[in-house]
Each structure stands twice: as C-alpha cells, then as structure tokens.
Scaffold this motif. Sequence first.
Motif, mmCIF file in Angstrom:
data_model
loop_
_atom_site.group_PDB
_atom_site.id
_atom_site.type_symbol
_atom_site.label_atom_id
_atom_site.label_comp_id
_atom_site.label_asym_id
_atom_site.label_seq_id
_atom_site.Cartn_x
_atom_site.Cartn_y
_atom_site.Cartn_z
ATOM 1 N N THR A 5 0.807 -1.280 -0.002
ATOM 2 C CA THR A 5 0.105 0.145 -0.061
ATOM 3 C C THR A 5 0.987 1.104 -0.098
ATOM 4 O O THR A 5 0.730 2.180 -0.719
ATOM 5 C CB THR A 5 -1.080 -0.243 1.067
ATOM 6 O OG1 THR A 5 -1.928 -1.228 1.271
ATOM 7 C CG2 THR A 5 -1.823 1.350 1.250
ATOM 8 N N TYR A 7 3.780 1.540 -1.132
ATOM 9 C CA TYR A 7 4.725 1.959 -2.158
ATOM 10 C C TYR A 7 3.768 1.725 -3.661
ATOM 11 O O TYR A 7 4.313 2.029 -4.716
ATOM 12 C CB TYR A 7 5.835 0.801 -2.520
ATOM 13 C CG TYR A 7 6.825 1.154 -1.584
ATOM 14 C CD1 TYR A 7 7.854 2.170 -1.754
ATOM 15 C CD2 TYR A 7 6.858 0.676 -0.192
ATOM 16 C CE1 TYR A 7 9.126 2.355 -0.863
ATOM 17 C CE2 TYR A 7 7.878 1.270 0.979
ATOM 18 C CZ TYR A 7 9.056 1.859 0.199
ATOM 19 O OH TYR A 7 10.098 2.225 1.352
ATOM 20 N N GLY A 8 2.521 1.642 -3.295
ATOM 21 C CA GLY A 8 1.608 1.564 -4.543
ATOM 22 C C GLY A 8 1.953 0.532 -5.444
ATOM 23 O O GLY A 8 1.712 0.343 -6.878
ATOM 24 N N ASN A 15 0.814 -2.439 -6.267
ATOM 25 C CA ASN A 15 -0.338 -3.301 -6.892
ATOM 26 C C ASN A 15 -1.394 -2.464 -7.636
ATOM 27 O O ASN A 15 -2.525 -2.741 -7.964
ATOM 28 C CB ASN A 15 -0.877 -4.030 -5.814
ATOM 29 C CG ASN A 15 0.047 -5.088 -5.179
ATOM 30 O OD1 ASN A 15 0.908 -5.693 -5.812
ATOM 31 N ND2 ASN A 15 -0.281 -5.545 -4.041
ATOM 32 N N ARG A 16 -1.095 -0.969 -7.625
ATOM 33 C CA ARG A 16 -1.881 -0.148 -8.125
ATOM 34 C C ARG A 16 -2.323 -0.548 -9.594
ATOM 35 O O ARG A 16 -3.549 -0.264 -9.899
ATOM 36 C CB ARG A 16 -1.299 1.311 -8.256
ATOM 37 C CG ARG A 16 -2.350 2.238 -8.337
ATOM 38 C CD ARG A 16 -1.630 3.758 -8.168
ATOM 39 N NE ARG A 16 -1.639 3.864 -6.868
ATOM 40 C CZ ARG A 16 -0.405 4.553 -6.464
ATOM 41 N NH1 ARG A 16 0.092 5.603 -7.260
ATOM 42 N NH2 ARG A 16 0.021 4.898 -5.019
ATOM 43 N N TYR A 17 -1.635 -0.777 -10.510
ATOM 44 C CA TYR A 17 -1.768 -1.115 -11.648
ATOM 45 C C TYR A 17 -1.824 -2.397 -12.250
ATOM 46 O O TYR A 17 -1.938 -3.089 -13.382
ATOM 47 C CB TYR A 17 -0.871 -0.277 -12.525
ATOM 48 C CG TYR A 17 -1.028 1.021 -12.754
ATOM 49 C CD1 TYR A 17 -2.110 1.894 -12.936
ATOM 50 C CD2 TYR A 17 0.208 1.794 -11.894
ATOM 51 C CE1 TYR A 17 -1.983 3.169 -12.245
ATOM 52 C CE2 TYR A 17 0.188 3.192 -11.775
ATOM 53 C CZ TYR A 17 -0.787 3.824 -11.931
ATOM 54 O OH TYR A 17 -1.037 5.231 -11.575
ATOM 55 N N ASN A 18 -1.561 -3.581 -11.173
ATOM 56 C CA ASN A 18 -1.658 -4.977 -11.480
ATOM 57 C C ASN A 18 -2.003 -5.524 -10.200
ATOM 58 O O ASN A 18 -1.310 -5.727 -9.427
ATOM 59 C CB ASN A 18 -0.124 -5.237 -11.935
ATOM 60 C CG ASN A 18 -0.027 -6.801 -12.541
ATOM 61 O OD1 ASN A 18 -0.638 -7.687 -12.184
ATOM 62 N ND2 ASN A 18 0.751 -6.933 -13.485
ATOM 63 N N THR A 19 -3.284 -6.331 -10.386
ATOM 64 C CA THR A 19 -3.677 -6.734 -8.888
ATOM 65 C C THR A 19 -3.626 -8.435 -9.338
ATOM 66 O O THR A 19 -4.312 -9.085 -8.335
ATOM 67 C CB THR A 19 -5.330 -6.709 -8.907
ATOM 68 O OG1 THR A 19 -5.810 -7.000 -10.136
ATOM 69 C CG2 THR A 19 -5.643 -5.141 -8.722
ATOM 70 N N THR A 26 0.800 -9.529 -7.871
ATOM 71 C CA THR A 26 0.985 -8.889 -6.874
ATOM 72 C C THR A 26 2.587 -8.863 -6.257
ATOM 73 O O THR A 26 3.148 -9.861 -6.671
ATOM 74 C CB THR A 26 -0.232 -9.195 -5.789
ATOM 75 O OG1 THR A 26 0.256 -10.220 -5.190
ATOM 76 C CG2 THR A 26 -1.336 -9.081 -6.107
ATOM 77 N N LYS A 39 8.024 -2.081 -8.724
ATOM 78 C CA LYS A 39 8.828 -1.056 -7.754
ATOM 79 C C LYS A 39 9.923 -1.735 -7.134
ATOM 80 O O LYS A 39 9.582 -2.658 -6.271
ATOM 81 C CB LYS A 39 8.200 -0.150 -6.977
ATOM 82 C CG LYS A 39 7.302 0.923 -7.874
ATOM 83 C CD LYS A 39 6.670 1.782 -6.841
ATOM 84 C CE LYS A 39 5.702 2.759 -7.660
ATOM 85 N NZ LYS A 39 5.072 3.978 -6.760
ATOM 86 N N TYR A 55 9.916 -1.354 -3.398
ATOM 87 C CA TYR A 55 9.052 -2.457 -2.310
ATOM 88 C C TYR A 55 9.867 -3.546 -1.777
ATOM 89 O O TYR A 55 9.920 -3.626 -0.556
ATOM 90 C CB TYR A 55 7.920 -2.880 -3.075
ATOM 91 C CG TYR A 55 7.318 -3.904 -2.483
ATOM 92 C CD1 TYR A 55 6.317 -3.842 -1.483
ATOM 93 C CD2 TYR A 55 7.202 -5.388 -2.981
ATOM 94 C CE1 TYR A 55 5.310 -4.597 -0.900
ATOM 95 C CE2 TYR A 55 6.499 -6.267 -2.574
ATOM 96 C CZ TYR A 55 5.623 -6.039 -1.574
ATOM 97 O OH TYR A 55 4.701 -6.871 -0.930
#
Length: 373
Positions: free
Chosen positions: A21, A23-24, A26-30, A33, A86, A89
């Motif tokens: 959360t 580092y974001g 999973n923002r564009y890939n769920t 993960t 990232k 992370y």
Amino acid sequence: METIEGIMELVTKDDLEDLATSYGVNRYNTKLTGELIFKGLMRLILLGKKTSLRMLETLINEGIDHFEPTPSVSYSGISKRLKDIKWSYFEAIYRTLVNKLSSDLGTINERTLHRFDSTIINLSGRLIKDGLKIGGKASDSQIKVSVGLRQQLPTSIRFCTLQEESSEDLALVRAINEARVDSEDILLFDRGISKAGTFGEFEAKDYKFITRLNVGRRYHIVKTHSVSSPIMEDLTVALYAKGNKAPLPTSLRLIKMLNKEGNELWFLTNLFDMSALEIAELYRRRWDIEVFFKFIKQNLGYKHFLSHSMNGMRVYIYMVLITALVFLAYKIKTKLQGFKIPLFRFNLALEKSFVKSMILLSGGNFDAVKHLF
C-alpha cells in the motif's frame, strides 16, 4: 522464533500488504501482486536450481506452497512485471527484515565484526544495457553490489550505478558511509580501499577498522612497539598520500608478519588496545564475507538472472538477500554450523510445515501424525 513457522513469519502478510500500500506496488496490476512475486521468488531461490522465468511461471501456476494454484500467469507477463514493479518495495521488505533481526539477535560479542566487500555478476551486453563496464569484452556489462556483513547477517547492500564505482576506493567507501556503523563495530575490508586520506576520514568519524596494506607502501615511523614471533614489526606510522612529500597527520598502526608460506603481510588499523596477533587473527574473519558470497552464488542462484532490465535484477538480488536473511536467522537460532546441510534441513522443515498446514486446513488431526515429523 525457533520454529520454522516463526522464522517464516519474520516477514508477515501484514508487512507485505502494508508495504504494498505504501509503495503503490499493486496499483496497476492486481494479478501479479508484490506478495505473489515475493513468495514465488523466495520459493524458487530456496530450490537451489538454476533460476529462470519459465521455472517461476511453473512454480506460481502450480501453487507456491502446495495449496491452491493462483490464476494462470504467463512467462511474458512475469517478464514485463519484473521490468516495471517497484524495486523499492523489495528494498523496504529487506530493510524491515534487517531491523527485526538486528533487534531480535542483538550483538553477539562486545565488539561486532562488520565486513565489507563487493561482488559482480557478469552479463552479456546484448542482454542488459545499463550495467557497469569492468573488464571483459567491450560489449559486456556487470552488475556490482557492495555488501556489509555484520556478524553473520548481510545488513546493508548498495548498488553501484556509476562507472567510477568500478573502483573499490569509491564503491566500498560509499557503502561503508551509507551503512549503519555502530560504535562497537570493527570494520574489515581488503586492499581495495587504499587511499591514505580515506583512512584519515575513517579515523575522524571514529570508525574502527582493520585492513591489509600493500607491502612496500611508503610511511613515516612515529613509534616502534616491542614484538614477539610471528610478528616482525608493530609500528605507529603516518602514511604518505600519492604525490605528497610530507606524511598525513593521522597516526595509524602498521603490523608486519610472515604467514605459514613465508610471505610478508602488512595489516593497517587504528586499534591500539589489542595485541598485534589479535589484530591479525581478527582480519582473517574478513574471509567470512567471501564464504557468504560463495554460498549465495552456489546455493541461492545469485549468479543467475531473471530479467534483462536493471529493475528486474534489483528485485531479484534483493530477494536473494531476503532469502539469505531468513535462512541465516534459522541457522543462528538452531545453532547449526556451515551452510549446505543447514540449508537442506531448513528446506525439509519448510516442507514439513507445508504438510502440517494442509493437514490442519483439511480438517485432519495433526496430533495423530505429528510423530512422523
């Protein structure tokens, strides 16, 4: 934390989710993960086989821990994910683990040995474009990292990104300055650091150190100390910097001795409260970091690579060190010696833990079969 379950809980699900959360990641890939990449790479590294994206694809699709397999992922999907996920992370997971272990294991001795050295992975220039050029073919690239091994744990890592850092006089000094160095630490490093001015800077920062010095290095004698065999000379000296006619003002200790083969060895330190023989014996412990590098290369797949991008390689190298930290915590807690057999026992304990979990989750009675474990 002595049980394998306790060891594996050093990095909890909450840790992974909280950092994801922050580092974001999973923002564009769920689907792929951060947690799935983390668990998949750790299991793959622990298998001790030559790592590849195809193996990681198979491991994820078959089920990382023998439970329900995850939704199907592809080789190309994993490759793309490693290029853009990232790496910070995974660095954060590494830092979290180092902090937990440093707090839990504490200082083993009154004085803590803190070894520093660098290691290189050679890659074809056709595969990766943004590495360093350190010898070899003109088209080849190298990934160079400097590691700090504090007691038995790799507690710091620094990626060398500038061509000038092919020199250890820059790379190792920067690694030491960026690492956490406590007052009781004794830094051990090899002759890659050789500038007289650097030793003066370490003395000004109150860094205690022991290193080797090239035989024949120019110095001015400040004081001579009494010696006994096998020590040849024990001197307080001031070193000359390159091109300087006068020695630098920092007083250091130079110890000369012969090894078993009759070769002369010079040791340089700023420790004056120990015997010359104790200094020489402590420096021998610098070899521990070479043993550690050999272990991760031969047993944890460090010399292989999963990605043609520097981002993917950073992720992978952090995961190798994270896996090494988890294993070393188990090794220290169980008081095992060596690497090969303890790693085998670690993997056996991990497999038994998976079987135990499956028995319990399926509603079975583990008490009826625990004598088999």
